[in-house]
Write a protein that holds these residues in place. Structure first.
Motif, PDB file in Angstrom:
ATOM      1  N   VAL A 106       0.854  -1.194   0.000  1.00 40.38           N
ATOM      2  CA  VAL A 106       0.000   0.000   0.000  1.00 40.38           C
ATOM      3  C   VAL A 106       0.882   1.233   0.000  1.00 40.38           C
ATOM      4  CG1 VAL A 106      -1.742   1.325   1.240  1.00 40.38           C
ATOM      5  CG2 VAL A 106      -1.856  -1.165   1.254  1.00 40.38           C
ATOM      6  N   LYS A 107       0.614   2.146  -0.925  1.00 38.92           N
ATOM      7  CA  LYS A 107       1.293   3.439  -0.969  1.00 38.92           C
ATOM      8  C   LYS A 107       0.247   4.539  -0.829  1.00 38.92           C
ATOM      9  CE  LYS A 107       5.143   2.073  -3.969  1.00 38.92           C
ATOM     10  NZ  LYS A 107       5.858   2.365  -5.253  1.00 38.92           N
ATOM     11  N   ARG A 108       0.520   5.493   0.044  1.00 40.62           N
ATOM     12  CA  ARG A 108      -0.410   6.603   0.231  1.00 40.62           C
ATOM     13  C   ARG A 108       0.330   7.933   0.121  1.00 40.62           C
ATOM     14  NH1 ARG A 108      -4.960   5.281   4.868  1.00 40.62           N
ATOM     15  NH2 ARG A 108      -5.984   3.577   3.731  1.00 40.62           N
ATOM     16  N   GLU A 109      -0.306   8.870  -0.573  1.00 42.35           N
ATOM     17  CA  GLU A 109       0.238  10.216  -0.720  1.00 42.35           C
ATOM     18  C   GLU A 109      -0.831  11.219  -0.296  1.00 42.35           C
ATOM     19  OE1 GLU A 109       1.709  10.972  -4.613  1.00 42.35           O
ATOM     20  OE2 GLU A 109       2.957   9.154  -4.691  1.00 42.35           O
ATOM     21  N   PHE A 110      -0.506  11.994   0.746  1.00 39.71           N
ATOM     22  CA  PHE A 110      -1.396  13.043   1.238  1.00 39.71           C
ATOM     23  C   PHE A 110      -0.873  14.399   0.776  1.00 39.71           C
ATOM     24  CE2 PHE A 110      -2.163   9.680   4.299  1.00 39.71           C
ATOM     25  CZ  PHE A 110      -3.522   9.772   4.534  1.00 39.71           C
ATOM     26  N   SER A 111      -1.760  15.260   0.363  1.00 40.93           N
ATOM     27  CA  SER A 111      -1.438  16.663   0.094  1.00 40.93           C
ATOM     28  C   SER A 111      -2.604  17.488   0.623  1.00 40.93           C
ATOM     29  CB  SER A 111      -1.242  16.910  -1.405  1.00 40.93           C
ATOM     30  OG  SER A 111      -0.974  18.279  -1.656  1.00 40.93           O
ATOM     31  N   TYR A 112      -2.380  18.179   1.742  1.00 46.95           N
ATOM     32  CA  TYR A 112      -3.501  18.878   2.366  1.00 46.95           C
ATOM     33  C   TYR A 112      -3.061  20.189   3.008  1.00 46.95           C
ATOM     34  CZ  TYR A 112      -1.704  16.652   6.633  1.00 46.95           C
ATOM     35  OH  TYR A 112      -0.904  16.233   7.659  1.00 46.95           O
ATOM     36  N   LYS A 113      -4.042  21.016   3.288  1.00 48.76           N
ATOM     37  CA  LYS A 113      -3.818  22.336   3.870  1.00 48.76           C
ATOM     38  C   LYS A 113      -4.613  22.425   5.167  1.00 48.76           C
ATOM     39  CE  LYS A 113      -5.735  25.723   1.683  1.00 48.76           C
ATOM     40  NZ  LYS A 113      -6.003  26.750   0.652  1.00 48.76           N
ATOM     41  N   THR A 114      -3.942  22.867   6.217  1.00 46.81           N
ATOM     42  CA  THR A 114      -4.595  23.070   7.508  1.00 46.81           C
ATOM     43  C   THR A 114      -4.754  24.564   7.745  1.00 46.81           C
ATOM     44  OG1 THR A 114      -3.576  21.059   8.390  1.00 46.81           O
ATOM     45  CG2 THR A 114      -4.518  22.602   9.979  1.00 46.81           C
ATOM     46  N   ASN A 115      -5.992  25.024   7.881  1.00 48.13           N
ATOM     47  CA  ASN A 115      -6.289  26.433   8.133  1.00 48.13           C
ATOM     48  C   ASN A 115      -6.710  26.597   9.595  1.00 48.13           C
ATOM     49  OD1 ASN A 115      -6.186  27.430   5.258  1.00 48.13           O
ATOM     50  ND2 ASN A 115      -7.795  25.908   5.063  1.00 48.13           N
ATOM     51  N   LEU A 116      -5.978  27.417  10.337  1.00 45.15           N
ATOM     52  CA  LEU A 116      -6.283  27.666  11.741  1.00 45.15           C
ATOM     53  C   LEU A 116      -6.575  29.147  11.943  1.00 45.15           C
ATOM     54  CD1 LEU A 116      -3.441  25.554  13.423  1.00 45.15           C
ATOM     55  CD2 LEU A 116      -5.803  24.856  12.907  1.00 45.15           C
ATOM     56  N   ASN A 117      -7.712  29.447  12.571  1.00 39.77           N
ATOM     57  CA  ASN A 117      -8.117  30.832  12.815  1.00 39.77           C
ATOM     58  C   ASN A 117      -7.899  31.186  14.285  1.00 39.77           C
ATOM     59  OD1 ASN A 117      -9.051  31.074  10.129  1.00 39.77           O
ATOM     60  ND2 ASN A 117     -10.977  30.116  10.693  1.00 39.77           N
ATOM     61  N   TYR A 118      -7.140  32.250  14.514  1.00 36.62           N
ATOM     62  CA  TYR A 118      -6.792  32.662  15.870  1.00 36.62           C
ATOM     63  C   TYR A 118      -7.228  34.095  16.149  1.00 36.62           C
ATOM     64  CZ  TYR A 118      -3.691  28.659  16.760  1.00 36.62           C
ATOM     65  OH  TYR A 118      -3.185  27.405  16.968  1.00 36.62           O
ATOM     66  N   LEU A 119      -7.579  34.353  17.398  1.00 40.47           N
ATOM     67  CA  LEU A 119      -7.661  35.700  17.935  1.00 40.47           C
ATOM     68  C   LEU A 119      -6.368  35.903  18.712  1.00 40.47           C
ATOM     69  CD1 LEU A 119      -9.484  38.223  18.320  1.00 40.47           C
ATOM     70  CD2 LEU A 119     -10.215  37.195  20.487  1.00 40.47           C
ATOM     71  N   VAL A 120      -5.530  36.859  18.278  1.00 36.72           N
ATOM     72  CA  VAL A 120      -4.201  36.999  18.859  1.00 36.72           C
ATOM     73  C   VAL A 120      -4.018  38.365  19.502  1.00 36.72           C
ATOM     74  CG1 VAL A 120      -3.159  35.330  17.295  1.00 36.72           C
ATOM     75  CG2 VAL A 120      -3.153  37.734  16.681  1.00 36.72           C
ATOM     76  N   LEU A 121      -3.207  38.369  20.554  1.00 33.90           N
ATOM     77  CA  LEU A 121      -2.871  39.580  21.294  1.00 33.90           C
ATOM     78  C   LEU A 121      -1.359  39.718  21.361  1.00 33.90           C
ATOM     79  CD1 LEU A 121      -3.527  41.975  23.202  1.00 33.90           C
ATOM     80  CD2 LEU A 121      -3.572  40.317  25.070  1.00 33.90           C
ATOM     81  N   PRO A 122      -0.722  40.372  20.373  1.00 33.26           N
ATOM     82  CA  PRO A 122       0.702  40.672  20.464  1.00 33.26           C
ATOM     83  C   PRO A 122       0.907  41.899  21.358  1.00 33.26           C
ATOM     84  CG  PRO A 122      -0.088  40.597  18.177  1.00 33.26           C
ATOM     85  CD  PRO A 122      -1.277  40.721  19.065  1.00 33.26           C
ATOM     86  N   VAL A 123       1.989  41.889  22.123  1.00 32.94           N
ATOM     87  CA  VAL A 123       2.379  43.058  22.920  1.00 32.94           C
ATOM     88  C   VAL A 123       3.842  43.358  22.575  1.00 32.94           C
ATOM     89  CG1 VAL A 123       2.572  44.088  25.212  1.00 32.94           C
ATOM     90  CG2 VAL A 123       0.781  42.390  24.756  1.00 32.94           C
ATOM     91  N   MET A 124       4.049  44.307  21.665  1.00 27.64           N
ATOM     92  CA  MET A 124       5.368  44.587  21.133  1.00 27.64           C
ATOM     93  C   MET A 124       6.046  45.765  21.842  1.00 27.64           C
ATOM     94  SD  MET A 124       6.000  42.410  18.657  1.00 27.64           S
ATOM     95  CE  MET A 124       5.097  41.122  19.528  1.00 27.64           C
ATOM     96  N   VAL A 125       7.309  45.601  22.159  1.00 28.82           N
ATOM     97  CA  VAL A 125       8.147  46.705  22.634  1.00 28.82           C
ATOM     98  C   VAL A 125       8.900  47.232  21.420  1.00 28.82           C
ATOM     99  CG1 VAL A 125      10.035  47.394  24.142  1.00 28.82           C
ATOM    100  CG2 VAL A 125       8.361  45.703  24.932  1.00 28.82           C
ATOM    101  N   GLN A 126       8.724  48.514  21.118  1.00 26.03           N
ATOM    102  CA  GLN A 126       9.306  49.096  19.911  1.00 26.03           C
ATOM    103  C   GLN A 126      10.419  50.081  20.254  1.00 26.03           C
ATOM    104  OE1 GLN A 126       5.851  50.816  17.995  1.00 26.03           O
ATOM    105  NE2 GLN A 126       5.289  48.871  17.030  1.00 26.03           N
TER     106      GLN A 126
END
Length: 234
Positions: A106-126
């Motif tokens: 048995v040979k298997r080939e997967f080609s797929y895309k994983t989409n993840l949706n986030y609510l993000v809170l970056p706190v950057m020091v500039q």
């Protein structure tokens, strides 16, 4: 969940402090509010790629949200943001199973895309190298809202000298019970403002926490390069 609450509490505190400072500041370097949007180029970092032929590729997404820039010194400022950000990866995977006793292959080939949706809170020091040019670094707290996995599967079954090939497509919501809701990363970036209002931004965020629960064999983390534009209100 405790980390999420602490992150949101920090954001609220910074936004309230920014509003107070804006009311008190009439000249110099005032607090500025703004909006930003752009593209994400994201992928997973996998510490164990020994399972068959495994290859991660970049997936394109987007981000959009708001920010506030709070001056804390002559050349330093803190910029908390609240963004909707699409992350994930494209994955190519191949593996082979064989049984010498009965000649089954048995040979298997997967080609797929994983989409993840986030609510993000970056706190950057500039740090402002020039009034219009800055570099930045800081933590990013994320909360997984949901996602989808979609792609193609090719299967080759060989038995008794006969090979059967099947091609399938799939599109499914990710199993949320397998994923960690909280995501933590460290961001590094820069930005340049062409005018007092309009600028461009670039940031790379390296994931620290594992994406999956009870994943003791190897770690899978989010990585994302963000390119976008920002607009500061007067």
């Amino acid at each position: 969940m405790k980390n999420i609450v602490l992150g949101l509490a920090l954001a609220g505190s910074l936004f309230m402090n920014a509003q107070e400072k804006e009311q008190q500041t009439s000249s110099g370097s005032p607090v500025k509010f703004g909006v930003k949007a752009g593209f994400n180029a994201s992928s997973f970092s996998n510490s164990n790629s020994n399972y068959g032929e495994y290859n991660e590729k970049v997936k394109l997404g987007s981000h959009v949200g708001v920010f506030v820039t709070v001056p804390v010194a002559e050349k330093f400022s803190i910029q908390p943001e609240l963004l909707f950000s699409q992350m994930g990866s494209k994955t190519e995977q191949k593996y082979t199973y064989s049984s010498l006793s009965d000649g089954y292959l048995v040979k298997r080939e997967f080609s797929y895309k994983t989409n993840l949706n986030y609510l993000v809170l970056p706190v950057m020091v500039q740090y402002h190298i020039l009034p219009q040019l800055y570099v930045e670094a800081g933590p990013e707290f994320g909360y997984l809202l949901g996602g989808k996995s979609e792609g193609d599967l090719k299967t080759e079954d060989t038995f008794g000298g006969t090979t059967t090939i099947r091609n399938e497509s799939f599109s499914n919501k990710i199993p949320m019970e397998l994923y960690k809701r909280f995501n933590f990363g460290i961001g590094f970036g820069a930005g340049y403002y062409f005018t007092q209002n309009f600028g461009v931004t670039a940031r790379f965020t390296a994931g620290i926490t594992d994406l999956f629960k009870n994943n003791d064999d190897h770690k899978i983390r989010n990585n994302a390069l963000q390119l976008g534009v920002a607009y500061q209100f007067k």
